[in-house]
Design an enzyme around this catalytic site. Structure first.
Site, short mmCIF file in Angstrom:
data_model
loop_
_atom_site.label_atom_id
_atom_site.label_comp_id
_atom_site.label_asym_id
_atom_site.label_seq_id
_atom_site.Cartn_x
_atom_site.Cartn_y
_atom_site.Cartn_z
N ASP A 7 38.56 46.90 50.99
CA ASP A 7 38.63 47.52 49.67
C ASP A 7 37.24 47.93 49.20
O ASP A 7 37.10 48.92 48.49
CB ASP A 7 39.25 46.54 48.68
N ASN A 17 37.97 42.21 51.05
CA ASN A 17 39.31 42.62 51.47
C ASN A 17 40.29 41.54 51.03
O ASN A 17 39.90 40.52 50.47
CB ASN A 17 39.36 42.83 52.99
N LYS A 18 41.56 41.76 51.28
CA LYS A 18 42.60 40.83 50.85
C LYS A 18 42.29 39.40 51.30
O LYS A 18 41.69 39.19 52.35
CB LYS A 18 43.97 41.25 51.41
#
Length: 113
Positions: A7, A17-18
Site C-alpha cells: 500500500d 502492507n496488509k
C-alpha cells in the site's frame, strides 16, 4: 519465492502492507526464500523517510473484540486493530514496479530520467 503487494513504500524501502506481510517476510528470510514486493511506483513515497513514519490505519476495535456477537476480551481492555504492518527493507529481496526491479535501497533510481 514470495511475492506480495504494497500500500505504501517509504524512501528507504520499508513497506506497509496488509497485516501478516511482515510475518511472511520473516519466515521467508528464515527459510532463505526470496521475498519480492510488487507495486506501482505511485505507492512509493520518497517524502516518507522510513516505515516508522508511515501512518498506519487502525480499524474498529470491535472487529477483534467480538466474534458472532460474543465478547472475546474483558471490558476495558484496550484493543488495537491495525490494518497494516511494516516490513523492513532488510527483509526484502527487491521491489518490482512498472519501471523496473530494484533493491529497496535503490528506489531513487526509478525516478531518474
Amino acid at each position: 519465492m514470495v511475492m506480495v503487494g504494497s500500500d505504501r513504500i517509504a524512501a528507504n524501502g520499508d513497506v506497509a502492507n496488509k497485516i501478516g506481510t511482515y510475518t511472511v517476510a520473516v519466515l521467508a528470510r528464515q527459510h532463505r526464500v526470496p521475498f519480492y514486493v510488487v507495486a506501482p511506483t505511485t505507492s512509493i513515497d520518497m517524502d516518507t523517510p522510513a516505515g516508522g513514519k508511515i501512518q498506519i490505519e487502525h480499524r474498529n476495535p470491535r472487529e477483534v473484540e467480538f466474534i458472532g456477537g460474543k465478547r472475546l476480551v474483558p471490558k476495558g481492555v484496550k484493543v488495537l486493530n491495525p490494518a497494516f504492518d511494516v516490513t523492513p527493507a532488510r527483509l526484502i529481496t527487491a521491489i518490482v514496479t512498472e519501471r523496473g526491479i530494484v533493491e529497496p535501497d535503490k528506489l531513487k533510481s526509478l525516478f531518474k530520467r
